[in-house]
Design an enzyme around this catalytic site. Structure first.
Site, PDB file in Angstrom:
ATOM      1  N   GLY A  10      39.157  -3.655   3.794  1.00 19.20           N
ATOM      2  CA  GLY A  10      38.912  -2.206   2.692  1.00 19.20           C
ATOM      3  C   GLY A  10      38.687  -2.338   1.437  1.00 19.20           C
ATOM      4  N   ASN A  12      35.842  -0.266  -0.200  1.00 21.47           N
ATOM      5  CA  ASN A  12      35.589   1.095  -0.335  1.00 21.47           C
ATOM      6  C   ASN A  12      37.076   1.564  -1.559  1.00 21.47           C
ATOM      7  OD1 ASN A  12      38.613   0.587   0.705  1.00 21.47           O
ATOM      8  ND2 ASN A  12      37.856   3.358   1.501  1.00 21.47           N
ATOM      9  N   GLY A  14      39.687  -0.838  -5.317  1.00 18.64           N
ATOM     10  CA  GLY A  14      39.818  -1.833  -5.609  1.00 18.64           C
ATOM     11  C   GLY A  14      39.030  -3.616  -5.544  1.00 18.64           C
ATOM     12  N   GLY A  16      38.645  -5.037  -2.784  1.00 16.63           N
ATOM     13  CA  GLY A  16      37.720  -5.417  -1.922  1.00 16.63           C
ATOM     14  C   GLY A  16      36.721  -5.033  -2.397  1.00 16.63           C
ATOM     15  N   SER A 134      49.194 -12.771  -2.039  1.00 16.72           N
ATOM     16  CA  SER A 134      49.960 -12.812  -3.082  1.00 16.72           C
ATOM     17  C   SER A 134      50.484 -14.088  -3.203  1.00 16.72           C
ATOM     18  CB  SER A 134      50.868 -11.638  -2.983  1.00 16.72           C
ATOM     19  OG  SER A 134      51.078 -11.515  -4.781  1.00 16.72           O
ATOM     20  N   TYR A 159      57.005  -6.908   1.570  1.00 16.78           N
ATOM     21  CA  TYR A 159      55.261  -6.791   1.058  1.00 16.78           C
ATOM     22  C   TYR A 159      55.801  -8.494   0.637  1.00 16.78           C
ATOM     23  CZ  TYR A 159      51.471  -7.527  -1.876  1.00 16.78           C
ATOM     24  OH  TYR A 159      50.331  -7.689  -2.743  1.00 16.78           O
TER      25      TYR A 159
END
Length: 193
Positions: A10, A12, A14, A16, A134, A159
């Site tokens: 990830g 690409n 945010g 990351g 998280s 989540y």
């Protein structure tokens, strides 16, 4: 970070993307594992020549196996694996193998990728595995009956469960890697715009 190779899922967008940008600024070579897309192309253009891409669909464990195979075929070194990619769909979805999407992408894909790349990392003088979790893991509870979907789906519950699985995995991995040159770390990134 000069001469270090780092794989970021990830990378690409945010967190990351920002992580990739900071590591490249310190001299690292970053390989972004994400879907092939215009978003990925834009990220690679912004990151410059120290960034590469390997395609993966983290909702398909066969694609994760393909990512590991491609990485191992192209690289003889992996200094840092950052298990970063994640999602939070509000409606229940399933992965290609029939797992609840958040558990599949946020946890199972990274669990598998780590296991497939760990032998290479154990051969390095030192290596790091970093799992982005998280603080919502605190509200998570492992409900094994829901891993293939649930009649009463809650995106927040799913989540929390996926992030709790991340934390449990990273901590157990750290215990199992004790005495090796590889460390396993888990983090809560904080609020991010």
């Amino acid at each position: 970070m000069h001469s270090k190779k780092i794989l970021i899922t990830g990378g690409n967008g945010g967190i990351g993307f920002e992580t990739a940008k900071a590591l490249i600024a310190q001299g690292a070579e970053v390989i972004i594992a994400s879907r092939a897309s215009a978003k990925t192309d834009a990220a690679l253009a912004a990151l410059g020549p120290s960034a590469r891409h390997l395609a993966v669909d983290l909702s398909d464990l066969e694609s994760v196996r393909g990512l590991a195979d491609a990485y191992l075929a192209e690289h003889a070194q992996l200094d840092v694996l950052i298990n970063n990619a994640g999602l939070f769909p509000t409606q229940q979805q399933l992965t290609q193998q029939g797992f609840e999407m958040q558990f599949g992408v946020n946890h199972l894909s990274h669990f598998l990728l780590t296991q497939l790349l760990l032998p290479l990392m154990l051969g390095q003088p030192s290596a790091r595995i970093v799992t982005v979790a998280s603080m919502l893991h605190q509200k998570g509870k492992l409900d094994f009956a829901s891993l293939k979907g649930s009649a009463k789906y809650s995106g927040q519950r799913a989540y929390g469960q996926s992030k709790l699985a991340n934390v449990l995995f990273a901590v157990e991995l750290a215990n199992r890697l004790s005495g090796t040159q590889v460390t396993s770390n888990v983090l809560h990134p904080g609020g991010v715009a």
